[in-house]
Design an enzyme around this catalytic site. Sequence first.
Site, short mmCIF file in Angstrom:
data_model
loop_
_atom_site.label_atom_id
_atom_site.label_comp_id
_atom_site.label_asym_id
_atom_site.label_seq_id
_atom_site.Cartn_x
_atom_site.Cartn_y
_atom_site.Cartn_z
N ASP A 92 37.67 -5.00 7.43
CA ASP A 92 38.59 -5.74 6.56
C ASP A 92 39.27 -6.88 7.30
OD1 ASP A 92 40.05 -4.07 8.21
OD2 ASP A 92 40.91 -2.87 6.62
N ASP A 101 48.89 6.28 3.53
CA ASP A 101 48.66 6.65 2.12
C ASP A 101 47.21 7.10 1.90
OD1 ASP A 101 47.27 4.28 2.25
OD2 ASP A 101 48.56 3.19 0.84
N HIS A 150 44.46 5.53 2.91
CA HIS A 150 43.42 4.50 2.77
C HIS A 150 42.49 4.46 3.98
CE1 HIS A 150 46.51 1.46 4.52
NE2 HIS A 150 45.57 1.57 5.43
N GLU A 163 43.24 1.12 -0.96
CA GLU A 163 44.50 1.77 -1.31
C GLU A 163 44.28 2.82 -2.40
OE1 GLU A 163 46.65 1.31 0.73
OE2 GLU A 163 47.45 -0.72 0.90
#
Length: 266
Positions: free
Chosen positions: A67, A136, A138, A143
Site C-alpha cells: 500500500d 482494527d 486491517h 479497513e
Amino acid sequence: MEIIIADTYEEMSELAADMIERQLLRKPSSVLGLATGSTPVGTYKVLVRKHKEEGLDFSKVITFNLDEYLDLSPSHSQSYRYFMDHNLFNHINVDPKNIHVPYGHASEVEEFCEWYEEEIKRAGGIDLQILGIGADGHIAFNEPGSSLGSRTRLKTLTQQTIEDNARFFDNPEEVPRFAITMGVGTILEAKQIILLANGAKKADIVAQALEGPITAQVSASALQMHRQVTVILDAEAGSKLKRADYYRWVFQEKKRLVPRLVGKVT
Ligand code: GLP
C-alpha cells in the site's frame, strides 16, 4: 494456519527473516510482497544483516508493496516508498526496476490499480507475502468492511488508523485520509503468507483475527481461509489466544523433532 508465539520481538524477527531467506534460497527470483509499519522493521534489519554478512542475494527478487498513501510523493519522509528505501531497499542488492510500491501521486488511480494487479500477475504472482496487522484488524489498508474479495483500489482510512499513524507525522492534520492498497482478495492469492504482530496493543485483535469468526469486519480473519499462513507473534501479542499452549507445544515439538517444519503449516 501455523501460529508461532516467540518470546521476544527479536526472536519473531529472526524467525520471519529465516523463512524469507529459505524462500530466496529455494527460488532466487522469488516475488516478495512487502509490508510497512513498525512491525516488520526488525525483520528487514535481519535481512540486511544476512545480505551484508552472509551474502543473501536479492538481485533476482521482485517486490510488491501492499500500500501507499494517496498524494504522498515517493520522496516524502512518511511515504511508504521512503520507508522501504530506508529500511530495506537501499541496503540490499535488489534491482530498482524490480521494486513496485503503489504510486501515491498516480493521476488515474483506478487505471493505476488495474495496472498494479496486472504487474503482480505478469510477475507470476506473489510467492511470499509479509503482513502486519492494524489495531482494527486491517491488513494492508483494508479497513473493517472491506470485501474479502477486494482487489487493489483506493480506500478511505478509519479514524483509528489515522490516529495510530499520526505519531509519524509532525501534525495530525497531515496524516493522509486515503490510500492505495492491495485488496484482501489480492493478498489471499499469495502462495504463502507470514503475518507478524508484536506488543500488548495487538493482543485482542490478533485473538479475534485468528480464533474468531471470519468476517469482513476484521480483514485479517480472512487469512483463516488461506492454505499456507504462518503467524509469528511475540509473547505479548499472543497473550490473548485461547489455544496459546497448543501453539507453543507445536512450535517446541517441531523445533525438537523436525526443525525444517518450522514455517510450514502442519
Ligand atoms: C499500517 C499499514 C499496515 C500495517 C499497520 C500496522 O496501517 N498499512 O500494513 O500492518 O500499519 O502498523 P504497525 O506495524 O506500525 O503496528
